[in-house]
Design a protein around this motif. Structure first.
Motif, short mmCIF file in Angstrom:
data_model
loop_
_atom_site.label_atom_id
_atom_site.label_comp_id
_atom_site.label_asym_id
_atom_site.label_seq_id
_atom_site.Cartn_x
_atom_site.Cartn_y
_atom_site.Cartn_z
N GLU A 1 0.83 -1.22 0.00
CA GLU A 1 0.00 0.00 0.00
C GLU A 1 0.86 1.27 0.00
O GLU A 1 0.51 2.27 -0.63
CB GLU A 1 -0.94 0.00 1.21
CG GLU A 1 -2.01 -1.09 1.18
CD GLU A 1 -2.84 -1.05 -0.10
OE1 GLU A 1 -3.19 0.06 -0.54
OE2 GLU A 1 -3.12 -2.12 -0.66
N GLU A 2 2.00 1.20 0.70
CA GLU A 2 2.93 2.36 0.71
C GLU A 2 3.46 2.62 -0.69
O GLU A 2 3.55 3.78 -1.13
CB GLU A 2 4.12 2.07 1.63
CG GLU A 2 3.84 2.13 3.11
CD GLU A 2 5.10 1.85 3.90
OE1 GLU A 2 5.80 2.82 4.26
OE2 GLU A 2 5.41 0.66 4.13
N GLU B 1 0.78 4.21 -2.91
CA GLU B 1 0.62 5.63 -2.56
C GLU B 1 1.81 6.44 -3.09
O GLU B 1 1.63 7.54 -3.65
CB GLU B 1 0.54 5.76 -1.04
CG GLU B 1 0.27 7.17 -0.56
CD GLU B 1 0.17 7.27 0.95
OE1 GLU B 1 0.30 8.39 1.47
OE2 GLU B 1 0.01 6.22 1.62
N ASN C 1 1.56 6.83 -6.89
CA ASN C 1 0.48 7.78 -7.25
C ASN C 1 0.93 9.22 -7.07
O ASN C 1 0.64 10.09 -7.90
CB ASN C 1 -0.77 7.51 -6.40
CG ASN C 1 -1.62 6.38 -6.99
OD1 ASN C 1 -1.79 6.30 -8.20
ND2 ASN C 1 -2.16 5.52 -6.14
N GLU C 2 1.68 9.48 -6.00
CA GLU C 2 2.21 10.84 -5.77
C GLU C 2 3.26 11.17 -6.83
O GLU C 2 3.29 12.29 -7.35
CB GLU C 2 2.82 10.93 -4.37
CG GLU C 2 1.79 10.89 -3.25
CD GLU C 2 2.43 10.86 -1.86
OE1 GLU C 2 3.69 10.91 -1.80
OE2 GLU C 2 1.70 10.77 -0.86
N LYS D 1 -4.75 2.59 -12.54
CA LYS D 1 -4.76 2.00 -11.19
C LYS D 1 -4.20 0.58 -11.16
O LYS D 1 -3.40 0.23 -10.30
CB LYS D 1 -6.20 2.01 -10.66
CG LYS D 1 -6.35 1.48 -9.25
CD LYS D 1 -7.81 1.53 -8.81
CE LYS D 1 -7.98 0.93 -7.42
NZ LYS D 1 -9.41 0.94 -6.99
N GLN E 1 -0.79 -0.84 -9.33
CA GLN E 1 -0.89 -1.92 -8.35
C GLN E 1 0.03 -3.10 -8.74
O GLN E 1 0.70 -3.67 -7.88
CB GLN E 1 -2.35 -2.41 -8.27
CG GLN E 1 -2.49 -3.65 -7.42
CD GLN E 1 -3.75 -3.64 -6.56
OE1 GLN E 1 -4.44 -2.63 -6.45
NE2 GLN E 1 -4.04 -4.77 -5.96
N SER F 1 3.69 -2.22 -8.18
CA SER F 1 3.96 -2.22 -6.73
C SER F 1 4.06 -3.64 -6.19
O SER F 1 4.90 -3.95 -5.34
CB SER F 1 2.87 -1.45 -5.99
OG SER F 1 2.93 -0.08 -6.32
#
Length: 403
Positions: A264-265, A268, A271-272, A315, A319, A322
């Motif tokens: 999840e980190e 995030e 995305n940033e 998205k 994912q 990641s």
């Protein structure tokens, strides 16, 4: 008949000989089957010789030994890395502690260590016989008969430090010792995977690696090689899992986190990064600290188009990228061992050794040290330290009992 035979001219054998002193030294013969001694010392640390490790608390030091932890605690209380440093430096071999706490000679050459050991053995007038293989050891009532390729010899005491070869273990088995079956302890993982293909030499400063099947995990630097993955993080897993991985015939799955972030980190973070670098080509900018070639390979595996900018990453793509970087699954099929720095788990059963003196409980006046014992450690100078410490105990005991 001379008093002492040392069988094996490696770290443990030579360090015993250096510490016997002249009076016992001139009554000692050292046998080494190779034409030159100290072969592993010569190649250790890429030829620089990783003498020991800057861990000076015996309670902490033993934690680096998958096998031998309990037995070595008392040994290290008598001779630990600080004593090793003092020993070499007092003989004009300055040592240095590197950032990762490994200890090397300031010269960055194993020859500094070798020349020091050779000089001390010569000073003690120890007789050295190179190229002379010991074929058998026979225990008589008050002596040992040693049969080599060229002759028979008789000694009061035998110090057995030949390394971890099968022939050496057979000699111990024949004299009455129990042998724990040897298996490789430090090895790299063979992996054929498109994600690693042609990326040899790429290194990761820190990775988290686990073997879900065995509930084992490790972390540390990691390296992509011709055959798969290596580096301290991998080698630690191979050492601690030596017995279990042997049972699996070296076929298992590993899970790798390359970026020290949870899934999840990472999502995030990307995305940033996407917002801040919206118009930039995803193939030209690598958001992470590992080499760009690996980032591009992950994009290729995820079938990300070459002309895509960060703004177009959807998205699912974020994912999947990641997941690859935080929970990448790789199939290991086989191992590759270091030929010259080969370390094994297994050897003489530790229950049969008195760790106050390193004398055999099975055969009186037989002393055993080094890799022939069922003791091994991860990389970093720990295997050598066990040799120095065990050898020191033997020489101290013999000086107190024979002089």
């Amino acid at each position: 008949m001379k008093k002492i035979a040392i069988i094996g001219g490696g770290a443990a054998g030579y360090f015993t000989a250096t510490n016997l002193g002249k009076e016992l030294g001139k009554q000692t013969v050292l046998f080494e089957q190779a034409s030159l001694p100290l072969q592993k010392v010569r190649v250790s640390g890429g030829g620089r010789c990783n003498v020991t490790h800057a861990c000076f608390d015996p309670n902490e030091l033993v934690e680096f030994y998958p096998r031998g932890k309990k037995e070595l605690l008392s040994v290290f209380h008598k001779f630990q890395p600080g004593d090793t440093m003092e020993w070499f430096e007092s003989r004009k071999v300055p040592l240095k502690i590197e950032d990762d706490n490994r200890i090397f000679p300031v010269s960055n050459s194993s020859l500094s260590i070798i020349e020091c050991l050779l000089k001390e053995v010569d000073k003690n007038q120890v007789e050295t016989r190179f190229g002379e293989t010991v074929l058998s050891i026979q225990k008589k009532e008050k002596s040992f008969v040693i049969n080599t390729k060229s002759d028979y010899y008789e000694f009061e005491k035998v110090i057995f430090t030949p390394g971890s070869s099968i022939k050496s273990m057979d000699l111990m088995k024949n004299i009455g010792h129990k042998i724990v079956k040897p298996v490789p302890s430090l090895f790299t993982f063979n992996i054929k995977d498109e994600r690693l293909k042609d990326l040899m030499g790429i290194s990761f400063e820190w990775a988290e690696i686990s073997i879900p099947q065995l509930k084992m995990e490790s972390e540390g630097p990691m390296l992509i090689t011709h055959w798969g993955l290596s580096g301290p993080g991998i080698l630690r897993l191979s050492a601690w899992g030596a017995l279990e991985l042997n049972k699996l015939n070296y076929e298992f799955q590993i899970c790798i986190n390359f970026i020290q972030q949870e899934l999840e980190e990472s999502i995030e973070f990307l995305n940033e990064f996407k917002i801040e670098n919206a118009k930039k080509s995803i193939y030209k900018i690598n958001p992470f600290s590992f080499p760009k070639r690996f980032w591009n390979r992950i994009l290729e595996v995820q079938k990300i188009p070459q002309d895509l900018t960060f703004s177009h990453l959807n998205k699912n793509q974020i994912q999947n990228i990641s997941k690859e970087l935080t929970e990448g699954i790789y199939n290991v099929k086989g191992k590759s061992t270091f030929k010259d720095e080969f370390v094994t788990a297994g050897g003489v059963d530790l229950k049969e050794i008195n760790f106050k003196t390193m004398e055999s409980k099975v055969v009186p006046n037989l002393f055993i040290a080094g890799e022939i014992l069922n003791i091994d450690a991860i990389t970093g100078g720990f295997n050598f330290q066990a040799c120095w410490s065990e050898a020191f105990l033997i020489s101290e005991h013999l000086k107190s009992s024979l002089l």
